[in-house]
Design a protein around this motif. Structure first.
Motif, PDB file in Angstrom:
ATOM      1  N   HIS A  53       0.843  -1.204   0.000  1.00 32.10           N
ATOM      2  CA  HIS A  53       0.000   0.000   0.000  1.00 32.10           C
ATOM      3  C   HIS A  53       0.878   1.254   0.000  1.00 32.10           C
ATOM      4  O   HIS A  53       0.524   2.257  -0.603  1.00 32.10           O
ATOM      5  CB  HIS A  53      -0.925   0.012   1.212  1.00 32.10           C
ATOM      6  CG  HIS A  53      -2.037  -0.977   1.149  1.00 32.10           C
ATOM      7  ND1 HIS A  53      -3.150  -0.787   0.365  1.00 32.10           N
ATOM      8  CD2 HIS A  53      -2.213  -2.162   1.779  1.00 32.10           C
ATOM      9  CE1 HIS A  53      -3.978  -1.812   0.510  1.00 32.10           C
ATOM     10  NE2 HIS A  53      -3.423  -2.664   1.358  1.00 32.10           N
ATOM     11  N   SER A  54       2.029   1.195   0.678  1.00 30.00           N
ATOM     12  CA  SER A  54       2.931   2.348   0.739  1.00 30.00           C
ATOM     13  C   SER A  54       3.731   2.531  -0.543  1.00 30.00           C
ATOM     14  O   SER A  54       4.373   3.555  -0.725  1.00 30.00           O
ATOM     15  CB  SER A  54       3.890   2.212   1.928  1.00 30.00           C
ATOM     16  OG  SER A  54       3.151   2.182   3.137  1.00 30.00           O
ATOM     17  N   ARG A  55       3.687   1.531  -1.402  1.00 30.86           N
ATOM     18  CA  ARG A  55       4.313   1.674  -2.727  1.00 30.86           C
ATOM     19  C   ARG A  55       3.317   2.230  -3.734  1.00 30.86           C
ATOM     20  O   ARG A  55       3.658   2.467  -4.887  1.00 30.86           O
ATOM     21  CB  ARG A  55       4.837   0.318  -3.204  1.00 30.86           C
ATOM     22  CG  ARG A  55       5.961  -0.235  -2.347  1.00 30.86           C
ATOM     23  CD  ARG A  55       6.631  -1.442  -2.958  1.00 30.86           C
ATOM     24  NE  ARG A  55       5.738  -2.503  -3.353  1.00 30.86           N
ATOM     25  CZ  ARG A  55       5.482  -3.592  -2.623  1.00 30.86           C
ATOM     26  NH1 ARG A  55       6.032  -3.733  -1.435  1.00 30.86           N
ATOM     27  NH2 ARG A  55       4.670  -4.525  -3.084  1.00 30.86           N
ATOM     28  N   GLY A  56       2.065   2.358  -3.323  1.00 29.05           N
ATOM     29  CA  GLY A  56       1.032   2.865  -4.217  1.00 29.05           C
ATOM     30  C   GLY A  56       0.577   1.850  -5.239  1.00 29.05           C
ATOM     31  O   GLY A  56      -0.017   2.216  -6.251  1.00 29.05           O
ATOM     32  N   SER A  57       0.838   0.574  -4.974  1.00 35.01           N
ATOM     33  CA  SER A  57       0.538  -0.458  -5.972  1.00 35.01           C
ATOM     34  C   SER A  57      -0.445  -1.516  -5.467  1.00 35.01           C
ATOM     35  O   SER A  57      -0.723  -2.470  -6.189  1.00 35.01           O
ATOM     36  CB  SER A  57       1.840  -1.146  -6.380  1.00 35.01           C
ATOM     37  OG  SER A  57       2.467  -1.707  -5.242  1.00 35.01           O
ATOM     38  N   PRO A 130       8.647  -0.752  -7.218  1.00 34.14           N
ATOM     39  CA  PRO A 130       8.587  -1.947  -6.376  1.00 34.14           C
ATOM     40  C   PRO A 130       9.457  -1.902  -5.128  1.00 34.14           C
ATOM     41  O   PRO A 130       9.224  -2.677  -4.197  1.00 34.14           O
ATOM     42  CB  PRO A 130       9.045  -3.064  -7.319  1.00 34.14           C
ATOM     43  CG  PRO A 130       9.883  -2.376  -8.343  1.00 34.14           C
ATOM     44  CD  PRO A 130       9.257  -1.024  -8.512  1.00 34.14           C
ATOM     45  N   ASP A 131      10.424  -1.008  -5.072  1.00 39.32           N
ATOM     46  CA  ASP A 131      11.330  -0.932  -3.931  1.00 39.32           C
ATOM     47  C   ASP A 131      11.236   0.364  -3.162  1.00 39.32           C
ATOM     48  O   ASP A 131      12.102   0.682  -2.354  1.00 39.32           O
ATOM     49  CB  ASP A 131      12.777  -1.147  -4.409  1.00 39.32           C
ATOM     50  CG  ASP A 131      12.953  -2.495  -5.090  1.00 39.32           C
ATOM     51  OD1 ASP A 131      12.453  -3.500  -4.556  1.00 39.32           O
ATOM     52  OD2 ASP A 131      13.551  -2.521  -6.187  1.00 39.32           O
ATOM     53  N   THR A 132      10.193   1.142  -3.426  1.00 36.64           N
ATOM     54  CA  THR A 132      10.038   2.446  -2.784  1.00 36.64           C
ATOM     55  C   THR A 132       8.795   2.429  -1.897  1.00 36.64           C
ATOM     56  O   THR A 132       7.726   2.020  -2.321  1.00 36.64           O
ATOM     57  CB  THR A 132       9.894   3.563  -3.843  1.00 36.64           C
ATOM     58  OG1 THR A 132      11.018   3.520  -4.709  1.00 36.64           O
ATOM     59  CG2 THR A 132       9.794   4.922  -3.183  1.00 36.64           C
ATOM     60  N   TYR A 133       8.971   2.894  -0.657  1.00 38.39           N
ATOM     61  CA  TYR A 133       7.862   2.975   0.290  1.00 38.39           C
ATOM     62  C   TYR A 133       7.641   4.455   0.569  1.00 38.39           C
ATOM     63  O   TYR A 133       8.417   5.083   1.279  1.00 38.39           O
ATOM     64  CB  TYR A 133       8.171   2.179   1.553  1.00 38.39           C
ATOM     65  CG  TYR A 133       8.297   0.717   1.231  1.00 38.39           C
ATOM     66  CD1 TYR A 133       7.188  -0.116   1.271  1.00 38.39           C
ATOM     67  CD2 TYR A 133       9.514   0.164   0.828  1.00 38.39           C
ATOM     68  CE1 TYR A 133       7.285  -1.457   0.930  1.00 38.39           C
ATOM     69  CE2 TYR A 133       9.622  -1.168   0.490  1.00 38.39           C
ATOM     70  CZ  TYR A 133       8.504  -1.975   0.544  1.00 38.39           C
ATOM     71  OH  TYR A 133       8.597  -3.291   0.198  1.00 38.39           O
ATOM     72  N   PHE A 134       6.606   4.996  -0.024  1.00 36.65           N
ATOM     73  CA  PHE A 134       6.346   6.428   0.067  1.00 36.65           C
ATOM     74  C   PHE A 134       5.766   6.807   1.418  1.00 36.65           C
ATOM     75  O   PHE A 134       5.109   6.000   2.076  1.00 36.65           O
ATOM     76  CB  PHE A 134       5.361   6.843  -1.044  1.00 36.65           C
ATOM     77  CG  PHE A 134       5.914   6.618  -2.426  1.00 36.65           C
ATOM     78  CD1 PHE A 134       6.830   7.509  -2.969  1.00 36.65           C
ATOM     79  CD2 PHE A 134       5.519   5.520  -3.170  1.00 36.65           C
ATOM     80  CE1 PHE A 134       7.339   7.304  -4.254  1.00 36.65           C
ATOM     81  CE2 PHE A 134       6.023   5.309  -4.446  1.00 36.65           C
ATOM     82  CZ  PHE A 134       6.935   6.207  -4.975  1.00 36.65           C
TER      83      PHE A 134
END
Length: 139
Positions: A53-57, A130-134
């Motif tokens: 969810h924090s990756r927006g995906s 895929p490797d970013t947590y916003f």
């Protein structure tokens, strides 16, 4: 479709992790995790410290009847951390199993993967980050 949850800032996930380590107060246990301790949510894979969810995906969603606005029966509530929420769960009706399969097939055809433990949880197969947590807040 009814969307329950989409993007979730990492700070919200961090808050949930802190909450899981607090003493049980019983306010949400019966509805969301009746058969486990709250700390076990992470251990058993129902909640992740780093969420899609924090990756927006990742989205949490269900089906509903457009004419009536009623939710389609899926066999177990959204955010119920229990084996009845798993894909292929025993103890749900044939209608509920078919509804889950219908949602799953629609989401798969749209480029999403299901999450085995939660019938409502889907992640975009080809995530742009895929490797970013916003962690930006939503106002």
């Amino acid at each position: 479709m009814l969307l329950w949850d989409g993007y979730r800032p990492q700070r919200a996930v961090d808050c949930f992790l802190r909450w899981s380590q607090q003493p049980e107060d019983g306010r949400t246990k019966l509805r969301h995790y009746p058969n486990i301790d709250r700390a076990e949510m992470f251990e058993q894979g129902y909640v992740a410290a780093r969420s899609g969810h924090s990756r927006g995906s990742t989205v949490d969603l269900t089906l509903y009847h457009l004419a009536t606005g009623e939710l389609v029966p899926m066999g177990g509530d959204h955010d119920l951390m229990d084996s009845v929420s798993h894909h292929g769960a025993r103890g749900i009706s044939q209608v509920e199993a078919r509804n889950r399969q219908h949602l799953c097939s629609v989401m798969a055809a749209s480029g999403f993967d299901s999450y085995d433990y939660e019938w409502w949880h889907y992640t975009l197969k080809e995530e742009p980050y895929p490797d970013t947590y916003f962690d930006f807040p939503v106002a």
